[in-house]
Motif scaffolding. Structure first.
Motif, PDB file in Angstrom:
ATOM      1  N   MET A   1       0.826  -1.204   0.000  1.00 23.89           N
ATOM      2  CA  MET A   1       0.000   0.000   0.000  1.00 23.89           C
ATOM      3  C   MET A   1       0.867   1.263   0.000  1.00 23.89           C
ATOM      4  SD  MET A   1      -3.468   0.480   1.938  1.00 23.89           S
ATOM      5  CE  MET A   1      -4.126   2.059   2.459  1.00 23.89           C
ATOM      6  N   HIS A   2       0.238   2.338  -0.460  1.00 20.35           N
ATOM      7  CA  HIS A   2       0.969   3.596  -0.591  1.00 20.35           C
ATOM      8  C   HIS A   2       1.607   4.040   0.727  1.00 20.35           C
ATOM      9  CE1 HIS A   2       1.912   7.769  -1.311  1.00 20.35           C
ATOM     10  NE2 HIS A   2       1.093   8.114  -0.351  1.00 20.35           N
TER      11      HIS A   2
ATOM     12  N   THR B   1       6.823   4.214 -10.290  1.00 17.68           N
ATOM     13  CA  THR B   1       5.698   5.121 -10.048  1.00 17.68           C
ATOM     14  C   THR B   1       5.338   5.267  -8.565  1.00 17.68           C
ATOM     15  OG1 THR B   1       4.875   4.559 -12.243  1.00 17.68           O
ATOM     16  CG2 THR B   1       3.373   5.725 -10.776  1.00 17.68           C
TER      17      THR B   1
ATOM     18  N   ARG C   1       8.180   6.945  -6.596  1.00 16.26           N
ATOM     19  CA  ARG C   1       8.295   8.374  -6.853  1.00 16.26           C
ATOM     20  C   ARG C   1       7.202   9.149  -6.108  1.00 16.26           C
ATOM     21  NH1 ARG C   1       8.664  10.991 -10.787  1.00 16.26           N
ATOM     22  NH2 ARG C   1      10.744  11.606 -11.355  1.00 16.26           N
ATOM     23  N   GLU C   2       6.019   8.578  -6.023  1.00 19.98           N
ATOM     24  CA  GLU C   2       4.954   9.214  -5.248  1.00 19.98           C
ATOM     25  C   GLU C   2       5.386   9.389  -3.796  1.00 19.98           C
ATOM     26  OE1 GLU C   2       1.129   7.573  -7.845  1.00 19.98           O
ATOM     27  OE2 GLU C   2       1.605   6.680  -5.918  1.00 19.98           O
TER      28      GLU C   2
ATOM     29  N   LYS D   1       7.913  12.203  -3.367  1.00 14.51           N
ATOM     30  CA  LYS D   1       7.324  13.547  -3.363  1.00 14.51           C
ATOM     31  C   LYS D   1       6.741  13.863  -1.987  1.00 14.51           C
ATOM     32  CE  LYS D   1       7.742  13.796  -7.903  1.00 14.51           C
ATOM     33  NZ  LYS D   1       8.069  14.745  -8.922  1.00 14.51           N
ATOM     34  N   VAL D   2       6.102  12.863  -1.387  1.00 20.25           N
ATOM     35  CA  VAL D   2       5.525  13.075  -0.058  1.00 20.25           C
ATOM     36  C   VAL D   2       6.622  13.399   0.944  1.00 20.25           C
ATOM     37  CG1 VAL D   2       4.325  11.953   1.849  1.00 20.25           C
ATOM     38  CG2 VAL D   2       3.504  11.637  -0.487  1.00 20.25           C
TER      39      VAL D   2
ATOM     40  N   ALA E   1       7.946  16.821   0.564  1.00 17.45           N
ATOM     41  CA  ALA E   1       7.084  17.821   1.192  1.00 17.45           C
ATOM     42  C   ALA E   1       7.322  17.855   2.692  1.00 17.45           C
ATOM     43  CB  ALA E   1       5.617  17.508   0.892  1.00 17.45           C
TER      44      ALA E   1
ATOM     45  N   LEU F   1      14.348  17.307  -3.817  1.00 19.25           N
ATOM     46  CA  LEU F   1      14.236  16.932  -5.221  1.00 19.25           C
ATOM     47  C   LEU F   1      14.983  17.958  -6.062  1.00 19.25           C
ATOM     48  CD1 LEU F   1      10.385  16.249  -5.275  1.00 19.25           C
ATOM     49  CD2 LEU F   1      12.193  14.544  -5.091  1.00 19.25           C
TER      50      LEU F   1
ATOM     51  N   PHE G   1       2.552  16.379  13.073  1.00 18.30           N
ATOM     52  CA  PHE G   1       3.631  17.365  12.996  1.00 18.30           C
ATOM     53  C   PHE G   1       4.817  16.924  13.859  1.00 18.30           C
ATOM     54  CE2 PHE G   1       0.682  21.174  11.911  1.00 18.30           C
ATOM     55  CZ  PHE G   1       0.686  20.787  10.589  1.00 18.30           C
TER      56      PHE G   1
ATOM     57  N   SER H   1       6.817  14.240  12.255  1.00 18.37           N
ATOM     58  CA  SER H   1       7.607  14.745  11.149  1.00 18.37           C
ATOM     59  C   SER H   1       8.856  15.485  11.640  1.00 18.37           C
ATOM     60  CB  SER H   1       6.724  15.655  10.291  1.00 18.37           C
ATOM     61  OG  SER H   1       7.505  16.469   9.463  1.00 18.37           O
TER      62      SER H   1
ATOM     63  N   HIS I   1       6.456  20.161 -10.696  1.00 16.06           N
ATOM     64  CA  HIS I   1       5.739  19.421  -9.676  1.00 16.06           C
ATOM     65  C   HIS I   1       5.121  20.329  -8.618  1.00 16.06           C
ATOM     66  CE1 HIS I   1       4.822  16.661  -6.447  1.00 16.06           C
ATOM     67  NE2 HIS I   1       5.653  17.314  -5.670  1.00 16.06           N
TER      68      HIS I   1
ATOM     69  N   GLU J   1       0.689  12.251  -8.070  1.00 15.02           N
ATOM     70  CA  GLU J   1       1.768  12.591  -7.142  1.00 15.02           C
ATOM     71  C   GLU J   1       1.343  13.757  -6.258  1.00 15.02           C
ATOM     72  OE1 GLU J   1       5.558  11.154  -9.901  1.00 15.02           O
ATOM     73  OE2 GLU J   1       5.100  13.276  -9.696  1.00 15.02           O
TER      74      GLU J   1
ATOM     75  N   LYS K   1      -1.157  12.709  -3.604  1.00 18.37           N
ATOM     76  CA  LYS K   1      -0.559  12.032  -2.445  1.00 18.37           C
ATOM     77  C   LYS K   1       0.047  13.056  -1.485  1.00 18.37           C
ATOM     78  CE  LYS K   1      -1.067   8.003  -4.513  1.00 18.37           C
ATOM     79  NZ  LYS K   1      -1.342   6.636  -4.228  1.00 18.37           N
ATOM     80  N   VAL K   2       0.685  14.075  -2.044  1.00 14.99           N
ATOM     81  CA  VAL K   2       1.288  15.114  -1.201  1.00 14.99           C
ATOM     82  C   VAL K   2       0.203  15.819  -0.391  1.00 14.99           C
ATOM     83  CG1 VAL K   2       2.485  17.331  -1.223  1.00 14.99           C
ATOM     84  CG2 VAL K   2       3.284  15.474  -2.687  1.00 14.99           C
TER      85      VAL K   2
ATOM     86  N   ALA L   1      -1.102  13.749   2.375  1.00 15.60           N
ATOM     87  CA  ALA L   1      -0.221  13.780   3.542  1.00 15.60           C
ATOM     88  C   ALA L   1      -0.460  15.050   4.344  1.00 15.60           C
ATOM     89  CB  ALA L   1       1.242  13.693   3.101  1.00 15.60           C
TER      90      ALA L   1
ATOM     91  N   PHE M   1       4.323  24.633   8.581  1.00 15.66           N
ATOM     92  CA  PHE M   1       3.248  24.037   9.372  1.00 15.66           C
ATOM     93  C   PHE M   1       2.073  24.999   9.485  1.00 15.66           C
ATOM     94  CE2 PHE M   1       6.233  21.033  11.932  1.00 15.66           C
ATOM     95  CZ  PHE M   1       6.205  20.146  10.892  1.00 15.66           C
TER      96      PHE M   1
END
Lengths: 212, 212
Positions: free
Chosen positions: A2-3, A39, A42-43, A46-47, A50, A56, A144, A147, B3, B43, B46-47, B50, B144
Motif C-alpha cells: 500500500m501507498h 511510479t 516516486r509518489e 514527493k511526499v 514535502a 528533489l 507534525f 515529522s 511538480h 503525485e 498524495k502530497v 499527507a 506548518f
DNA sequence: TAGTCAAATTTTGCATTCAAAAATGCCTCC
DNA sequence: GGAGGCATTTTTGAATGCAAAATTTGACTA
C-alpha cells in the motif's frame, strides 16, 4: 504493498539508516528492494520531499536532505512549541493507564542511565516524549511532531552526552513526570521547553550539522 | 509544468474553491484542465493527502477532506501553539520595517472594521497573522502554519461575526501589536493564544462542521 | 413495479514505455 | 600528457497501457 506503507518504509530507510544525508537516493535499487515499480516509489519521494526529508533536484534526482545548523535550530524551536502544546493538552486528558505507562518508562530509563546504556536510554526517552504527545490526543499535533522528530532524530542520536547533561536530563524528566501527575499544564509546558532547549544547546554545541 | 506548481494549483482548487469538501476529485478533468497526465496529478494528490487536504480511499479514488468538529478542534489547538511560538520567536527578531508593516495592516483593518467590510477585514487579519509568522523567521514553523491555516480557512471564513466578538477581536489585535512593539514575547504569546481560543469558540459555537 | 443479480463500463493503481536531460566515456587536438 | 568536445549511455520525468477493482447499467424475476 500500500501507498502509506511505501512512505513508511522509505522514511525508515532515510531516518534510521542506510542512506546518509546528502546521498543520492537510488531509485532503481529501492524499487527492487521494495519490489515495486518507479511510479509508487516516486509518489512516496514527493511526499517525503514535502515533509523535508528528501530534496528533489529537477532533472537530477532526489537526495536525502542534509540538516544545516539553521535547520537544526528551526526544528528544535518548533519541536519546543509542539511539545509544550502537547504537554498542556495532555495534562487534563491523560488517563491513569497512560500515566502509569510513562512512569514505568521513566523507571526503566533511569535504570538504563544507571547502567550507562545510552542507546536504551534514548529509546526510553523517545517513547516517553511520544507517549506525552499521544496523551494530548490530537492527531494533527501528533503528525507534525512525528515529522519534526524524524528529522531531528539523527542529529540527536549521534550527540554524545556529557555526564552532567545526562544527570540534568534525568532530573528534568523527573520534573516532567511530576508535573504530569500533578496535572500542572503550565508547569509541564515550561519544563518541556527548558528540557528541549537544553537538548538543542547540547546538539548545537556539539557542532552538529551536515554542511551545505 | 513543475511538480510544486501542480501541488500549488491543486491546493488552491481545494482551499479556495471549486471542489466542495467531501466531493470526489475528478482526476480526468483536472488532468485536462492542468494539461498534464495522471501521473503528476496523482503525485500531487498524495502530497496533499499527507497534508490532510485530501483523503485517499483505496481503490475508490480521492475526495476533498471534510472538516469534522474534531478536526476543527485539533487544528485550532495546534494553530494556537504555532502562533504562540511564532509570537515568542518574532519578538526578539522582528525588524522595524516589519513592525511598521504590521502597524499599517492593523490601521487598515480597523478602517475595514469601521466600514463593516467583513471580507476586507478578514484579509487584513490574515495578512497580520502571516506577517507575525514570517517575522518569526522559521521556515519549518511557517510551513506548518501554512498547512494548518489552509485547512482552517474555510471554517473561519464562513463564520459570521457578532458585533461584540468583532469589537473584542479588534481590541485583541491592538494588544497584539502593542506586545510586539514592546517586544513582550510572553505577553504576545498569551494574547495570541487567547485570541485564537476565542476565534475557535466562535467557530465551534457557530456549529461549523462538515459532517462525517 | 420493485428488487436482485450479472454483464458492461468506468475507474483505479501500477508497470511499462518514451522523450528529454544529464552523466559518462572516448577520441581528438593542442 | 592533458583539456576540450562529441557521441553514447544512463537517468529522469511524464504519458500510456494494462490488469484488477468498483460502480453502473440493464434485464429478469417475484
Amino acid at each position: 504493498m500500500m501507498h502509506d506503507e511505501v512512505v513508511s518504509r522509505l522514511r525508515h530507510v532515510l531516518t534510521e539508516g542506510e542512506i546518509p544525508p546528502g546521498a543520492r537516493i537510488p531509485e532503481r535499487e529501492l524499487c527492487a528492494s521494495f519490489a515495486i515499480s518507479r511510479t509508487p516509489l516516486r509518489e512516496a519521494l514527493k511526499v517525503l520531499a514535502a515533509e523535508g526529508l528528501v530534496v528533489l533536484l529537477p532533472n537530477r534526482g532526489s537526495r536525502a536532505a542534509k540538516l544545516t545548523q539553521r535547520d537544526v535550530k528551526e526544528l528544535f524551536e518548533v519541536c519546543e512549541g509542539l511539545e509544550a502544546t502537547a504537554g498542556e493538552l495532555a495534562c487534563p486528558r491523560i488517563s491513569d493507564a497512560q500515566l502509569r505507562e510513562i512512569a514505568e518508562l521513566q523507571a526503566s530509563m533511569v535504570e538504563h542511565y544507571r547502567a550507562q546504556d545510552l542507546l536504551s536510554y534514548y529509546r526510553c526517552n523517545r517513547l516517553i516524549h511520544e507517549a506525552i504527545v499521544r496523551a494530548a490526543d490530537n492527531a494533527v499535533l501528533a503528525g507534525f511532531y512525528e515529522s519534526v522528530a524524524a528529522r531531528i532524530r539523527r542529529a540527536r542520536f549521534i550527540t554524545p552526552m556529557s555526564p552532567e547533561h545526562w544527570a540534568l536530563a534525568i532530573q528534568e524528566h523527573e520534573a516532567i513526570l511530576n508535573a504530569l501527575q500533578r496535572r500542572d499544564a503550565r508547569g509541564l509546558a515550561h519544563i518541556l521547553r527548558t528540557h528541549l532547549r537544553r537538548k538543542r544547546e547540547e546538539v548545537v554545541r556539539a557542532g552538529f550539522a551536515e554542511g551545505e
